[in-house]
Design an enzyme around this catalytic site. Sequence first.
Site, PDB file in Angstrom:
ATOM      1  N   TRP A  41     -18.119  57.772  86.943  1.00  0.00           N
ATOM      2  CA  TRP A  41     -18.331  57.744  85.492  1.00  0.00           C
ATOM      3  C   TRP A  41     -17.364  56.706  84.912  1.00  0.00           C
ATOM      4  O   TRP A  41     -16.160  56.780  85.199  1.00  0.00           O
ATOM      5  CB  TRP A  41     -18.014  59.137  84.934  1.00  0.00           C
ATOM      6  N   ASP A  72     -13.280  67.039  89.121  1.00  0.00           N
ATOM      7  CA  ASP A  72     -13.921  66.956  87.801  1.00  0.00           C
ATOM      8  C   ASP A  72     -15.220  67.751  87.889  1.00  0.00           C
ATOM      9  O   ASP A  72     -16.216  67.287  88.437  1.00  0.00           O
ATOM     10  CB  ASP A  72     -14.196  65.488  87.435  1.00  0.00           C
ATOM     11  N   LYS A 126     -22.046  70.462  78.713  1.00  0.00           N
ATOM     12  CA  LYS A 126     -23.399  70.475  79.291  1.00  0.00           C
ATOM     13  C   LYS A 126     -23.887  71.911  79.496  1.00  0.00           C
ATOM     14  O   LYS A 126     -24.965  72.260  79.043  1.00  0.00           O
ATOM     15  CB  LYS A 126     -23.428  69.739  80.633  1.00  0.00           C
TER      16      LYS A 126
END
Length: 396
Positions: free
Chosen positions: A130, A211, A246
């Site tokens: 990312w 993560d 999310k």
Amino acid sequence: MFELMDKAPADPIMGITELYNTDTNPNKINLSMGVFKDEQGNTPLLSCVKKAEAKIYATEDTKAYSAIEGFSSFNDAVLPLIFGADHEAVTSGRSATIHTPGGSGALRIVGDFLTKLSPSNTIWVSDPTWVNHINIFETAGLQVKRYPYFDKTTNGLAFDTMMSALKDIPAGDTVLFHGCCHNPTGVDPSNDQWQQISDLVHGNGLMPVLDFAYQGFAEGIREDGEGPLKLVQPGKETLICGSFSKNFALYNERTGSLTAVAADAAAVNIATSQIKSVIRAIYSSPPAHGGIIVSTILNDPELRTQWESELKQMRERIQNMRQLLAETLTAKGVPGDHSFITRQRGMFSFSGLNPTQVEQLKNDHSIYIVGNGRINVAAITPDNCDALCEAIANVS
Ligand SMILES: Cc1ncc(COP(=O)(O)O)c(C=O)c1O
């Protein structure tokens, strides 16, 4: 002073949405941002969240500061959510969770914490990763290095190449792993591969950071932890960044978590005190509302069951769109075997589209994709999939 500065470049992901917003084509499609959309193309507010908010408004009677680490009702509910209540890291008392402003906030705290206290100032991230990982860690003062991850020929994990690169990392350096639904590739290690990664990381004295921004988006809350939580070995340290953007669709409430796993309960106390001192110097204490929503849901059996079912619906919609995308690409005659799309997990697929094709899709078809070819599968709908695949056939 301001006019002497250069204008900062647009953010590589957010900047695409800014462009998309100015496009007047009624058939435009935005597959760039990592945001879940329903079949109508909307990012839903979960019903369990709406109910939790009604409950909160009826009872909330103060906006007094929360503690630096957030509310204990949140922290005490999130720790067992990540691991499962009977996990050794929970029952031993050697782990502690705090509430952070989103997963990005947790990552930035990790960056500052390591810059301040780690003997090495180097963090290794997967290639690719990312893009904001690099931005966050470099801004925090860390040196960011990359280990290989993705195999373009198989559209899968370059496991052997990755392991041999990890073997060469000096003891004391930090290594970042994506818990599941790797962003941008959608490619995750198998449980057996996670075990090998964990043995190598701890055997070689590396510091793992996980993560875990998409917990529950691959197969389920518990299932998604099975592999990556092998990094949590008895007596060993790990840092885990969580996000509720999310899995609770709480994007703008900036709700995340940071969990420190230490050798023992005394060591986790020290780690938490240092993390709190880092936070105090950045934002003092976290925004409360999202944390209260999450703790209200997790601590209410009925709301929690509803959340799990809404999470399942989001997960299944993405899986259905993966299937539809692979089938429609084949039906439109786009060259190649597209079955890898159904094997990748989570929101993203590394489509294999090159920067020229990405540019053509934007200019000729008003389809917006990140330059590295990352597609947000969760923004594909039964209505736009045909036009998308037709356009991809056009540029292939
Ligand atoms: C891999 C990864 N980590 C962390 C985050 C940060 O999430 P948040 O929105 O909670 O800051 C994201 C968001 O897209 C992500 O993709």
